[in-house]
Design an enzyme around this catalytic site. Structure first.
Site, PDB file in Angstrom:
ATOM      1  N   CYS A 330       0.797  -1.240   0.000  1.00  0.00           N
ATOM      2  CA  CYS A 330       0.000   0.000   0.000  1.00  0.00           C
ATOM      3  C   CYS A 330       0.826   1.285   0.000  1.00  0.00           C
ATOM      4  CB  CYS A 330      -1.054   0.018   1.099  1.00  0.00           C
ATOM      5  SG  CYS A 330      -0.798  -1.133   2.431  1.00  0.00           S
ATOM      6  N   ARG A 359       7.193 -10.960   5.683  1.00  0.00           N
ATOM      7  CA  ARG A 359       6.771 -10.651   7.045  1.00  0.00           C
ATOM      8  C   ARG A 359       7.512 -11.588   7.983  1.00  0.00           C
ATOM      9  NH1 ARG A 359       0.197  -9.923   6.042  1.00  0.00           N
ATOM     10  NH2 ARG A 359       0.473  -8.391   4.377  1.00  0.00           N
ATOM     11  N   GLN A 377       1.097 -11.623  -3.141  1.00  0.00           N
ATOM     12  CA  GLN A 377      -0.364 -11.511  -3.138  1.00  0.00           C
ATOM     13  C   GLN A 377      -0.846 -11.091  -4.519  1.00  0.00           C
ATOM     14  OE1 GLN A 377      -1.179  -8.651   0.003  1.00  0.00           O
ATOM     15  NE2 GLN A 377      -1.831 -10.310   1.329  1.00  0.00           N
ATOM     16  N   ASP A 379      -2.420  -8.611  -5.209  1.00  0.00           N
ATOM     17  CA  ASP A 379      -2.760  -7.414  -4.471  1.00  0.00           C
ATOM     18  C   ASP A 379      -3.159  -6.285  -5.423  1.00  0.00           C
ATOM     19  OD1 ASP A 379      -3.002  -5.911  -2.202  1.00  0.00           O
ATOM     20  OD2 ASP A 379      -0.879  -5.356  -2.099  1.00  0.00           O
ATOM     21  N   HIS A 381      -4.615  -1.921  -5.212  1.00  0.00           N
ATOM     22  CA  HIS A 381      -5.187  -0.778  -4.500  1.00  0.00           C
ATOM     23  C   HIS A 381      -5.957   0.066  -5.490  1.00  0.00           C
ATOM     24  CE1 HIS A 381      -2.044  -2.164  -1.770  1.00  0.00           C
ATOM     25  NE2 HIS A 381      -2.903  -1.796  -0.847  1.00  0.00           N
ATOM     26  N   LYS A 460     -14.346  -3.270   6.597  1.00  0.00           N
ATOM     27  CA  LYS A 460     -13.818  -4.249   5.644  1.00  0.00           C
ATOM     28  C   LYS A 460     -14.764  -5.421   5.450  1.00  0.00           C
ATOM     29  CE  LYS A 460     -11.178  -6.876   9.054  1.00  0.00           C
ATOM     30  NZ  LYS A 460      -9.966  -7.624   9.345  1.00  0.00           N
ATOM     31  N   HIS A 506      -8.144  -1.355  -0.412  1.00  0.00           N
ATOM     32  CA  HIS A 506      -7.143  -2.424  -0.438  1.00  0.00           C
ATOM     33  C   HIS A 506      -7.906  -3.693  -0.760  1.00  0.00           C
ATOM     34  CE1 HIS A 506      -4.332  -0.187   2.448  1.00  0.00           C
ATOM     35  NE2 HIS A 506      -5.467   0.470   2.568  1.00  0.00           N
TER      36      HIS A 506
END
Length: 632
Positions: A330, A359, A377, A379, A381, A460, A506
């Site tokens: 992000c 992580r 991911q 992923d 945005h 979320k 997200h």
RNA sequence: GCUCACGUAGCUCAGUAGGUAGAGCACGUCCUUGGUAAGGACGAGGUCACCGGUUCAAAUCCGGUCGUGAGCUCCA
């Protein structure tokens, strides 16, 4: 109406003396373990407290099973106390398919102790002790458990509200604080298996002492137990940690805990998934980007990760400055958005990225591909104006639907709302939550609400997929974020010439590709559908004479994007078929002299076996069609 | 991170009371050219996770480290 209760049993009304128990009723079902009276589950031998409709609970009912397992836990505790009288008892609840009991022991359990405990339990079953309910005053309860030096029980009693009834259950010389209900006697628990031992903190709190947790399961008969153990064995066979290496997809080594080695086949699988995601997203107006994976600490301070996430990050110290490897995309996407003056015409801007994330997960939490330290991911945005939120959320939910359906996964939605420590404007929150709920209703989605479980920066939607074994996996997450645009001072020029603040969404659909792949391995038990399978076809020449024909076929397949291998080893056909079948390859093309002469391939499918000779290249076109990605 | 258990060849495992390691599969070479789930012979492969200690002698006993498993805790 003193002295009489009005009952409805099997649809028929009748009255009974007060003080009567379900056990006394002539209608009592033979296999009843407990009884349900207007919402209350009771011991069979407890006086019925009120009038109402009576239902019998057997092992086939969830509540009946819970009672059975709970009594099994008591049985376990009793056996432990007989073997180690100084053991202190914690708690011992029923689980979905078994039970456990937490005990504090002076010495750790040795190998073989489980079998010893199990034998003692069976002995108590043989004694068929009646299980009795006792109600106690607070003082009586404290005295009783203090006498027995059950310090944990004292703590529990101290936490019980003053107006509540305190009860205990007695079987022989054993008594345990418990609200019940329980079986009538220990003899009903005919089949027992203690399965494992682990540690567990008292009351689940890290600062409390660690206790020994003994797991087990139990059934009314040996047959049912055996069946259950077979199921567990089946699930073990599907374990991606076992299947992955044996299908030569991936492996782990001590040298890099929490990071997977992707073998050629696993990597192919991985790339196919990524390509699938890429194509679906490209069709929906996403733009793929690649942003840096290491940033100076200042960025993480600005994004808030430094305060909230520092312990979970890989950090590097060089030239007397600290750098952090990204755990999320992000902030990078926010910087990219900020890199130019954006117009309302640029919105919604959908930035997708598949790059590596790291992580520093705590060592004890690592678990195959399901919990790793290095992953990717699907992923993205979405930078949107406020009035685009609904439409974009709708689009994301649509993508979730298409994506999961492609794998035969059903899904459920959990809607998490504003937490107490929320940040930002309340009106905006209310509007956003109302929007989300409207969207969920419009799509006719079943959803649960998790009040106050949203992120501090926005509400979320979490999406759980259900796999072929009925297990739930939390995969996708869609989060509205009002805070990051604030922190990075993001803006765009609106139609009226004013600077406006965009909202960020997200979202990840498969979530971590590593984890998703691990789930797919178990979901399909390694037998991937044709479009996903890393090797789609194995071509099996019967003798060396057909190798060149096989290679010709392979070149053609390869040109049309079908992944194949020629098995040209000097082995018998049956051997090669067996190996391809065990490798779960979806199609085998056997080519012998006849095929070469007639220009055919003899097709064997993984699931149907031999389906006979097919003309070539007709079968190529059929394959191409069957191997298409399920993009619709 | 915490508790307990485990760690022998690429994989699955055996290794009796401490006396410098063994099977099957996989792998390599050769023979075999066989129409729908294992053809045969020979061969190579191990510092018994790692470090240290006890002992004349350690895969085996003891301590530590790392990893893995079951859980707990954590999970923006």
């Amino acid at each position: 109406m003193a002295g009489e209760l009005q009952l409805v049993i099997d649809g028929e009304a009748r009255s009974v003396q007060s003080g009567c128990t379900a056990w006394d009723l002539p209608e009592r079902q033979e296999h009843a373990l407990a009884v349900w009276v207007d919402g209350q589950v009771l011991d069979l031998k407890r006086a019925l407290p009120q009038s109402g409709t009576v239902q019998w609970l057997t092992f086939n009912d969830f509540s009946g099973r819970q009672v059975f397992r709970h009594s099994s836990a008591h049985l376990l505790a009793q056996a432990v106390k007989r073997l180690w009288p100084e053991a202190k008892l914690g708690t011992g609840p029923a689980l979905d398919d078994g039970f456990y009991y937490d005990v504090a022991l002076a010495e750790p359990l040795q190998e073989g102790d489980l079998a010893r405990i199990e034998r003692e339990m069976k002995k108590i079953v043989g004694e068929n002790l009646p299980i009795e309910r006792v109600e106690l005053s607070r003082t009586e309860a404290l005295t009783l458990f203090d006498q027995r030096a059950e310090t944990f029980k004292r703590q529990i009693i101290e936490g019980i509200p003053h107006d509540a009834v305190i009860s205990a259950y007695r079987q022989g010389d054993f008594i345990d604080l418990c609200s019940g209900p329980h079986l009538a006697a220990t003899g009903l628990i005919q089949a027992i298996k203690l399965t494992s031992v682990s540690g567990a903190y008292w009351r689940g709190n890290e600062v409390n002492p660690m206790m020994t947790r003994i797991y087990g399961t139990s059934f009314p008969s040996e047959d049912e137990l055996t069946q259950h153990l077979v199921h567990i064995e089946d699930a073990k066979q599907r374990d991606h940690r076992k299947l992955g290496p044996s299908l030569d997809l991936f492996s782990f080594r001590e040298d890099a805990p929490g990071f997977a080695f992707w073998h050629p086949k696993g990597n192919q699988l991985y790339r196919t998934l990524e390509e699938f995601s890429r194509r679906l997203q490209h069709d929906r107006g996403y733009q793929e980007v690649a942003t840096p994976w290491i940033y100076r600490v200042g960025l993480w301070e600005r994004s808030g990760h430094w305060d909230h996430y520092r312990d979970d990050m890989f950090l590097i110290e060089r030239d007397s400055e600290v750098l952090g490897v990204k755990p999320m995309n992000c902030p990078g996407h926010a910087l990219l958005f900020k890199g130019a003056t954006r117009s309302y015409r640029d919105l919604p801007m959908r930035l997708a990225e598949y790059s590596p994330l790291s992580r520093f997960e705590r060592s004890g939490t690592l678990h195959g591909l399901m919990r790793v330290r290095g992953f990717h991911q699907d992923d993205a945005h979405l930078f949107v104006s406020q009035d685009q939120i609904s439409q974009e959320m709708f689009g994301v939910l649509d993508l979730v639907d298409v994506m999961y359906r492609a794998f035969g996964l059903t899904h459920e939605v959990v809607f998490s709302t504003r937490p107490d420590n929320y940040m930002g404007d309340l009106a905006l929150w209310n509007q956003a939550e109302a929007n989300l709920e409207e969207i969920l209703r419009d799509r006719g989605l079943k959803y649960q609400i998790n009040p106050k479980d949203g992120a501090f920066y926005g509400p979320k939607l979490d999406i759980a997929a259900i796999d072929s074994l009925g297990r739930r996996w939390q995969l996708a997450t869609i989060q509205l974020d009002f805070q990051l645009p604030e922190k990075f001072d993001l803006h765009y020029v609106d139609a009226d010439g004013e600077f406006k603040r965009p909202v960020m969404i997200h979202r990840a659909i498969m979530g971590s590709l590593e984890r998703f792949l691990g789930i797919l391995v178990e979901h399909y038990a390694g037998a991937f559908p044709l479009w996903l399978a890393p090797v789609q076809c194995v071509i099996i020449p019967i003798t060396d004479q057909q190798i060149s024909y096989a290679q010709e076929i392979q070149r053609k397949l390869s040109r049309y994007g079908i992944r194949s291998e020629v098995d040209d080893r000097s082995q018998k056909m049956g051997y090669k078929i067996r190996e391809a079948q065990l490798a779960k390859v979806p199609r085998m093309l056997v080519v012998g002299g006849r095929d070469q002469t007639n220009h055919t391939v003899s097709v064997r499918t993984r699931d149907q076996g031999d389906i006979g000779a097919k003309p070539w290249p007709d079968y190529l076109h059929q394959l191409i069609e069957e191997a298409e990605m399920p993009l619709a």
